[in-house]
Design an enzyme around this catalytic site. Structure first.
Site, PDB file in Angstrom:
ATOM      1  N   GLY A 198      17.291  25.232  39.126  1.00 35.75           N
ATOM      2  CA  GLY A 198      18.374  24.250  39.228  1.00 35.75           C
ATOM      3  C   GLY A 198      18.073  22.958  38.492  1.00 35.75           C
ATOM      4  O   GLY A 198      18.984  22.295  37.975  1.00 35.75           O
ATOM      5  N   ASP A 217      21.312  22.432  48.271  1.00 30.30           N
ATOM      6  CA  ASP A 217      21.030  23.168  49.509  1.00 30.30           C
ATOM      7  C   ASP A 217      19.606  23.709  49.375  1.00 30.30           C
ATOM      8  O   ASP A 217      19.385  24.900  49.191  1.00 30.30           O
ATOM      9  CB  ASP A 217      22.068  24.286  49.635  1.00 30.30           C
ATOM     10  CG  ASP A 217      21.938  25.051  50.934  1.00 30.30           C
ATOM     11  OD1 ASP A 217      21.048  24.721  51.738  1.00 30.30           O
ATOM     12  OD2 ASP A 217      22.738  25.995  51.131  1.00 30.30           O
ATOM     13  N   THR A 269      15.211  23.908  50.037  1.00 33.92           N
ATOM     14  CA  THR A 269      14.144  23.971  51.029  1.00 33.92           C
ATOM     15  C   THR A 269      13.509  22.589  51.144  1.00 33.92           C
ATOM     16  O   THR A 269      13.977  21.628  50.541  1.00 33.92           O
ATOM     17  CB  THR A 269      13.077  24.985  50.566  1.00 33.92           C
ATOM     18  OG1 THR A 269      12.656  24.609  49.249  1.00 33.92           O
ATOM     19  CG2 THR A 269      13.644  26.396  50.514  1.00 33.92           C
ATOM     20  N   ASP A 270      12.428  22.489  51.910  1.00 38.61           N
ATOM     21  CA  ASP A 270      11.679  21.232  52.022  1.00 38.61           C
ATOM     22  C   ASP A 270      11.065  20.865  50.670  1.00 38.61           C
ATOM     23  O   ASP A 270      10.906  21.717  49.794  1.00 38.61           O
ATOM     24  CB  ASP A 270      10.544  21.386  53.054  1.00 38.61           C
ATOM     25  CG  ASP A 270      11.087  21.641  54.441  1.00 38.61           C
ATOM     26  OD1 ASP A 270      12.179  21.128  54.765  1.00 38.61           O
ATOM     27  OD2 ASP A 270      10.426  22.355  55.220  1.00 38.61           O
TER      28      ASP A 270
END
EC number: 2.5.1.16
Lengths: 284, 284
Positions: free
Chosen positions: A138, A155, A157-158
């Site tokens: 991304g 959207d 993850t950590d």
């Protein structure tokens, strides 16, 4: 034999849930992907051993990551989702007939594969004709985009492992550039409660504030995430999530939602004093 | 040796935290009372093995159980606290110079004793001259009271064991009678997320609605309680927590609070759709 899944929320606090069956376990080039079936939460997708999605409370996360922005600007037509491989964010977006195009960029094809196999509840709209899936990074994807999206949803993850680059100043700057004049960026923004999460939230919010004229943080109750107190960021070139929000217009769409409603839209931006102060001061 | 404290949030989900030292363990005629010192949450008071108070997040619970009612009616003078043996609710109440009298009725003297020894953070205002402690059954205490309190706070345990009678119709009826004309009742009202907690909340709220003309439910983020999504009830003979609330007046008091503020006062009553529906329908 009893199987229990355990997630360490901090070095000193952990959460465990009883497992019916370990359904899936694969290592991708990016991370460890698992699906378990549990008594309390239904099926759970974990990445590197951390809960991403559970059948029981995914509706909360996906309501809050999509409808706040969509209700602030119901004229959104072109959306970019970065991450979100389980498909839940795309599912909520496809409910808006006004949306013409959804690009989803997920770095890890295995997440989509596992979700399609075991989590139809979130992945069942990934085949919508308006959706294009890109299995790419991304960060690179947004580099050359200009004035193309009305909404970008990060959207992620950590900020450890594959998600790390999605919390950088350069990435946010490229998102700004990729957004249209009224553009909105919504980002997964960790939790204010445990120290490591709070620090990540403060840093990300500070970076966004250097780039976007409007940056607000909103909260929701996410029981299977550490502390249950979770945040998203709302950044925009022009629109304010409360001042430019028309509750009647969203309500006239008659979308049935289990968590989001137009009262909670406003209420979610009312942060506890300690959270407001952390964001204002830039330190925990 | 590593010591861990574990609480079962449901039959299938549990929460664990690493313990520095087990400081206190006594059995009272009512329940098992323990204090542990932990790495993540500081000192924790447990009753029958369930977390009641932690040094890290007690401010959230005690802010929300007192200031919402006090900000709705800053003329409150006489307050009854039922339960709340750790003293945190009384501590917040004593910050209002307008309050003349606080009766606290705690069934279990051992809870107060342990809190005074190990949790000065919550218990340090129990000696305020306006406070009278009664080590009695709160259910009996309210039976013969009429028109005596402007505010009753039911700071109870779960509706199992000694807290059970504090969730009954008869008790709420006696509270109604004990309240003055503008009287407000605030009750610990469990969580909407896990089934057993949600059922208790729905039942209690239904009973209150049969007795009080105004009954509202409000929420807050309480990380060490099951799911982190916790609720209080607000019931009143006459006052509405939003319509009769004057934010400027409360702000003029200049009370410093870490969680509560006048925006969150309003935001807390904006419940998720699934919670509103459970309350309206009376079923989960």
């Amino acid at each position: 034999m009893e199987l229990w899944y355990t997630e360490e929320h901090t070095d000193y606090a952990k959460f465990s849930t009883k497992v019916k069956k370990h359904l899936y376990s694969e290592k991708s080039p990016f991370q460890q992907v698992d699906v378990i079936d549990t008594y309390e939460y239904g099926k759970i997708l974990t990445l590197d051993g951390l809960v991403m999605v559970t059948e029981k409370d995914e509706f909360i996360y996906h309501d809050m990551i999509t409808h706040v922005a969509m209700a602030t600007n119901p004229d959104i037509k072109r959306v970019l989702v970065i991450g979100g491989g389980d498909g839940g964010t795309v599912r909520e977006l496809t409910r808006y007939s006004t949306i013409e195009k959804i690009d989803m960029v997920e770095i890890d094809e295995l997440v989509v594969k596992a979700s399609k196999e075991f989590l139809p509840i979130t992945s069942n709209k990934l085949d919508d004709e308006r959706v294009t899936l890109y299995f790419e990074d991304g960060i690179k994807f947004v580099e050359d985009k200009e004035n193309q999206y009305d909404l970008i949803i990060v959207d992620s993850t950590d900020p450890i492992g594959p998600g790390e680059g999605l919390f950088t100043r350069e990435f946010y700057r490229n998102c700004f550039k990729a957004l249209t004049e009224n553009g909105i960026l919504v980002n997964q923004n960790e939790s204010p409660y445990y120290e490591r999460d709070a620090k990540a939230m403060i840093r990300a919010t500070g970076k966004l504030k250097d780039i976007f004229p409007t940056v607000e943080v909103y909260q929701f109750h996410m029981p299977t995430y550490p502390s249950g107190h979770w945040l998203f960021g709302f950044a925009s070139k022009k629109l304010h999530p409360i001042k430019d929000f028309d509750a009647d217009r969203w309500n006239s769409l008659n979308l049935k939602t289990k968590y989001y409603n137009t009262d909670i839209h406003v209420g979610a931006f009312a942060l506890p004093t300690y959270v407001k102060e952390m964001i204002e001061n830039g330190t925990k």
